[in-house]
Design a protein around this motif. Structure first.
Motif, PDB file in Angstrom:
ATOM      1  N   ARG A  57       0.869  -1.129   0.170  1.00  0.00           N
ATOM      2  CA  ARG A  57       0.132  -0.051   0.025  1.00  0.00           C
ATOM      3  C   ARG A  57       1.041   1.215  -0.045  1.00  0.00           C
ATOM      4  NH1 ARG A  57      -4.710   2.036  -0.703  1.00  0.00           N
ATOM      5  NH2 ARG A  57      -5.522   3.812   1.078  1.00  0.00           N
ATOM      6  N   ASN A  58       0.650   2.245  -0.634  1.00  0.00           N
ATOM      7  CA  ASN A  58       1.365   3.526  -0.931  1.00  0.00           C
ATOM      8  C   ASN A  58       1.252   4.277   0.438  1.00  0.00           C
ATOM      9  OD1 ASN A  58      -1.171   3.362  -1.941  1.00  0.00           O
ATOM     10  ND2 ASN A  58      -1.220   5.550  -2.337  1.00  0.00           N
ATOM     11  N   GLU A  59       2.653   4.315   1.141  1.00  0.00           N
ATOM     12  CA  GLU A  59       2.599   4.690   2.682  1.00  0.00           C
ATOM     13  C   GLU A  59       2.505   6.000   2.883  1.00  0.00           C
ATOM     14  OE1 GLU A  59       6.380   3.682   4.103  1.00  0.00           O
ATOM     15  OE2 GLU A  59       5.881   1.693   4.820  1.00  0.00           O
ATOM     16  N   LEU A 406       0.720  10.568  -6.448  1.00  0.00           N
ATOM     17  CA  LEU A 406       1.593  10.317  -7.848  1.00  0.00           C
ATOM     18  C   LEU A 406       2.891  10.283  -7.229  1.00  0.00           C
ATOM     19  CD1 LEU A 406      -0.148  13.150  -9.993  1.00  0.00           C
ATOM     20  CD2 LEU A 406       0.104  10.887 -10.536  1.00  0.00           C
ATOM     21  N   PHE A 407       3.557  11.028  -6.334  1.00  0.00           N
ATOM     22  CA  PHE A 407       4.963  10.889  -6.037  1.00  0.00           C
ATOM     23  C   PHE A 407       5.341   9.496  -5.759  1.00  0.00           C
ATOM     24  CE2 PHE A 407       4.995  15.498  -6.192  1.00  0.00           C
ATOM     25  CZ  PHE A 407       6.329  15.824  -6.244  1.00  0.00           C
ATOM     26  N   ASP A 408       4.362   8.801  -4.916  1.00  0.00           N
ATOM     27  CA  ASP A 408       4.485   7.362  -4.591  1.00  0.00           C
ATOM     28  C   ASP A 408       4.676   6.628  -5.868  1.00  0.00           C
ATOM     29  OD1 ASP A 408       4.585   7.383  -1.918  1.00  0.00           O
ATOM     30  OD2 ASP A 408       2.567   7.050  -1.310  1.00  0.00           O
ATOM     31  N   SER A 409       3.907   6.807  -6.717  1.00  0.00           N
ATOM     32  CA  SER A 409       3.832   5.873  -7.988  1.00  0.00           C
ATOM     33  C   SER A 409       5.166   6.152  -8.557  1.00  0.00           C
ATOM     34  CB  SER A 409       2.653   6.355  -8.937  1.00  0.00           C
ATOM     35  OG  SER A 409       2.893   7.484  -9.562  1.00  0.00           O
ATOM     36  N   LEU A 410       5.700   7.285  -8.728  1.00  0.00           N
ATOM     37  CA  LEU A 410       6.969   7.412  -9.398  1.00  0.00           C
ATOM     38  C   LEU A 410       8.118   6.931  -8.709  1.00  0.00           C
ATOM     39  CD1 LEU A 410       6.498  11.145 -10.340  1.00  0.00           C
ATOM     40  CD2 LEU A 410       6.694   9.073 -11.888  1.00  0.00           C
ATOM     41  N   GLY A 411       8.191   7.040  -7.295  1.00  0.00           N
ATOM     42  CA  GLY A 411       9.246   6.608  -6.229  1.00  0.00           C
ATOM     43  C   GLY A 411       9.351   5.164  -6.087  1.00  0.00           C
ATOM     44  N   ALA A 412       8.169   4.667  -6.516  1.00  0.00           N
ATOM     45  CA  ALA A 412       8.118   2.974  -6.529  1.00  0.00           C
ATOM     46  C   ALA A 412       8.769   2.273  -7.754  1.00  0.00           C
ATOM     47  CB  ALA A 412       6.697   2.575  -6.430  1.00  0.00           C
ATOM     48  N   PRO A 485       2.353  -5.722 -13.483  1.00  0.00           N
ATOM     49  CA  PRO A 485       1.303  -5.725 -12.268  1.00  0.00           C
ATOM     50  C   PRO A 485       1.684  -4.971 -10.960  1.00  0.00           C
ATOM     51  CG  PRO A 485       0.976  -7.772 -13.547  1.00  0.00           C
ATOM     52  CD  PRO A 485       2.466  -7.143 -13.680  1.00  0.00           C
ATOM     53  N   ALA A 486       3.052  -5.620 -10.606  1.00  0.00           N
ATOM     54  CA  ALA A 486       3.639  -5.078  -9.238  1.00  0.00           C
ATOM     55  C   ALA A 486       3.709  -3.426  -9.042  1.00  0.00           C
ATOM     56  CB  ALA A 486       5.045  -5.596  -9.171  1.00  0.00           C
ATOM     57  N   HIS A 487       3.566  -2.807 -10.286  1.00  0.00           N
ATOM     58  CA  HIS A 487       3.853  -1.348 -10.180  1.00  0.00           C
ATOM     59  C   HIS A 487       2.491  -0.811  -9.448  1.00  0.00           C
ATOM     60  CE1 HIS A 487       7.084  -1.027 -13.357  1.00  0.00           C
ATOM     61  NE2 HIS A 487       7.272  -1.611 -12.405  1.00  0.00           N
ATOM     62  N   GLY A 488       1.530  -1.527  -9.352  1.00  0.00           N
ATOM     63  CA  GLY A 488       0.353  -1.147  -8.594  1.00  0.00           C
ATOM     64  C   GLY A 488      -0.859  -0.179  -9.298  1.00  0.00           C
ATOM     65  N   GLY A 501      -6.103   4.600 -11.622  1.00  0.00           N
ATOM     66  CA  GLY A 501      -5.350   4.866 -10.402  1.00  0.00           C
ATOM     67  C   GLY A 501      -4.163   4.087  -9.844  1.00  0.00           C
ATOM     68  N   TRP A 502      -3.849   4.237  -8.721  1.00  0.00           N
ATOM     69  CA  TRP A 502      -2.325   3.697  -8.306  1.00  0.00           C
ATOM     70  C   TRP A 502      -2.444   3.258  -6.873  1.00  0.00           C
ATOM     71  CZ3 TRP A 502       2.008   3.996  -4.803  1.00  0.00           C
ATOM     72  CH2 TRP A 502       2.793   3.221  -5.147  1.00  0.00           C
ATOM     73  N   LYS A 503      -2.639   1.812  -6.590  1.00  0.00           N
ATOM     74  CA  LYS A 503      -2.635   1.061  -5.322  1.00  0.00           C
ATOM     75  C   LYS A 503      -3.953   1.657  -4.459  1.00  0.00           C
ATOM     76  CE  LYS A 503       1.890  -0.360  -4.578  1.00  0.00           C
ATOM     77  NZ  LYS A 503       3.111  -0.672  -3.611  1.00  0.00           N
ATOM     78  N   GLY A 504      -5.127   1.615  -5.205  1.00  0.00           N
ATOM     79  CA  GLY A 504      -6.183   1.974  -4.335  1.00  0.00           C
ATOM     80  C   GLY A 504      -6.750   3.340  -4.742  1.00  0.00           C
TER      81      GLY A 504
END
Length: 519
Positions: A57-59, A406-412, A485-488, A501-504
């Motif tokens: 989950r995106n912390e 959005l920052f989480d999705s790039l940082g992952a 798929p692991a990218h969320g 979306g990203w991770k929910g």
């Protein structure tokens, strides 16, 4: 099934470079012959150096969700008439899937120091952590636990201080806000290892601009459109969000133009026209023959519009597609229908990819009125799941949750020192944050903004929603297949729309509308 229904996405996933002649093979069109499609490029190679842990989950956005929820609950009722004070729950934001609230957050206006979750470690001892180390395995968790906990604690302190600052700004306590902003700018860097630090750095910079504007008056910074468009292309290359907007809209327009001989597309903010080569190719190879295509491109720079028109004209010529381009360097809400030079017998489509970089269309009520007057066959709308209206705290809470995701999705996916990641964050996301907090808002512009355009069109008697088709869903799924798929990334259909979306957390929603008068 309509011919070309699944072909829109093919052959245009590699877009042209900024202010360079379009390299047609790189776009996926080696020649203008019919049916010459190429496969989508493979996903970028995985990067592991300096990359933040890809958690279940995106912390960062989870922290923001918990803390801002408590902020809303603990804000005292206010009877002030100042529209830019106070906080209302952000009902506009959409969450995909459940969100488990496993933490206890004390009052943001009281203690202002969130407690961490208590978890039991593998050796039976109690430990405190906001990280989801279960995803790592025992050995890796033991190695990285201390460093991650330090980053987590620092991120919580930064976000909490940022929230304190937002509350101070909302009640015009600018002196206290200035003091906290000085502290934040010393603690947070846009080059930080954690997403929390980078987000706080950019939010603090935007809020500092707002404080300065409050002292000196309204300030609208100049936009460097060349750097924005360059960063926009990078964002298009490294994430699926822009491609999702382009190809789902193209599919809806293609279906609306079925068996129509003369068609006209109005793009409310065309930029470089990255979206249109794929649609041109499909229109040029239709079974019923290519239509005559007119395009009206709107934007803020006539120089950019003329260059875009030239590129599109040359591309259409290579395909043998009859094409006209009409540039208008004005906002859609500031013109009248006569400037669009509508012609009898044309099938009209209006496309609007919304963003928060700048006000691309002018007053919303004028934009809606002109849309009603034009009676288009189809309106394709791609909205950010973020509200541009309401009070400062409304926009702050919604923006913090949205951009944290959005920052989480790039940082992952990208390391902290990746230059493309920094370009997207600095030239695009920060500009949007600054426009939302330092420039935007009805108290600043004098014009109310619709919180949700889909709702406005649904309430309008002149428009009816056209459900996004199965082919549009296929376009979006093909794009997501480029990313593991692991990218969320998550694609969810709902009420005739498509949400990406990203991770929910839903970030972009595509919908299609038609005017009753066009039927």
């Amino acid at each position: 099934m309509m011919r070309g229904g699944f072909e829109v996405v093919h052959g245009a996933l590699d877009m042209m470079q900024h202010y360079e002649q379009w390299d047609y093979p790189s776009i996926g069109f080696p020649n203008p012959c019919p049916n010459s499609f190429t496969k989508p490029p493979p996903p970028p190679l995985a990067v592991t150096d300096n990359r933040s842990v890809n958690l279940e989950r995106n912390e960062l956005s989870e922290w923001v969700e918990h803390i801002t929820k408590q902020l809303i609950d603990d804000m005292p009722d206010s009877s002030t008439n100042n529209a830019d004070h106070g906080l209302q729950p952000d009902h506009h934001h959409t969450t995909i899937g459940p969100c488990e609230d496993n933490s206890i957050i004390p009052s943001v206006l009281g203690d202002l120091r969130p407690r961490k979750m208590m978890r039991r470690s593998y050796d039976g001892e109690e430990s405190f952590s906001w990280s989801n180390e279960q995803q790592l395995g025992v050995n890796q968790s033991n190695i990285n636990c201390e460093s991650h906990n330090k980053l987590d604690e620092q991120g919580l302190r930064l976000i909490t201080l940022l929230l304190e600052c937002a509350v101070a700004i909302s009640v015009d306590n600018l002196g206290e806000a200035h003091r906290m902003l000085l502290e934040l700018t010393q603690m947070a860097s846009p080059y930080g290892l954690s997403c929390a630090e980078r987000v706080v750095a950019y939010f603090a910079k935007a809020m500092a601009s707002r404080v300065l504007n409050s002292w000196l008056g309204i300030c609208s910074p100049l936009t460097n459109h060349k750097s924005v468009h360059c960063a926009f292309q990078v964002f298009n290359n490294v994430s699926p969000f822009i491609k999702f907007a382009h190809f789902t809209s193209n599919q809806a327009i293609l279906e609306a133009f079925h068996r129509r001989d003369r068609v006209h597309i109005i793009d409310l903010d065309i930029m470089q026209g990255l979206q249109w080569p794929a649609l041109f190719h499909i229109l040029a190879t239709r079974n019923e023959g290519p239509p005559h295509l007119r395009m009206t491109g709107m934007g803020t720079s006539m120089e950019v519009l003329l260059e875009t028109g030239k590129q599109l004209f040359n591309f259409a010529k290579r395909l043998g597609l009859s094409f006209e381009f009409h540039p208008i360097a004005k906002k859609f809400g500031d013109i009248d229908a006569s400037m669009l030079q509508l012609r009898r017998g044309e099938t009209l489509a209006v496309h609007w990819l919304q963003h928060s970089l700048y006000d691309a269309t002018g007053p919303d009520w004028k934009t809606l009125r002109l849309l009603e007057e034009l009676s288009p066959r189809v309106v394709t709308l791609v909205e950010q799941e973020i509200s541009h209206g309401g009070s400062f705290l409304d926009r702050f809470v919604g923006s913090l949750h949205y951009y944290s995701t959005l920052f989480d999705s790039l940082g992952a996916y990208f390391p902290s020192d990746d230059p493309n990641r920094h370009r997207v964050e600095h030239c695009l996301l920060y500009r949007e944050i600054n426009n939302m907090l330092a420039i935007g808002g009805p108290a600043r512009s004098g014009e109310d903004k619709f919180k949700h355009w889909r709702s406005e069109l649904a309430r309008c008697n002149g428009f009816a929603q056209v459900p996004m088709s199965g082919n549009s869903m296929a376009q979006a799924q093909l794009i997501l297949n480029m990313f593991p798929p692991a990218h969320g990334y998550s694609l969810i259909p709902g009420d005739g729309t498509l949400m990406l979306g990203w991770k929910g957390t839903s970030l972009f929603t595509a919908s299609s509308w038609t005017s009753h008068a066009s039927r």
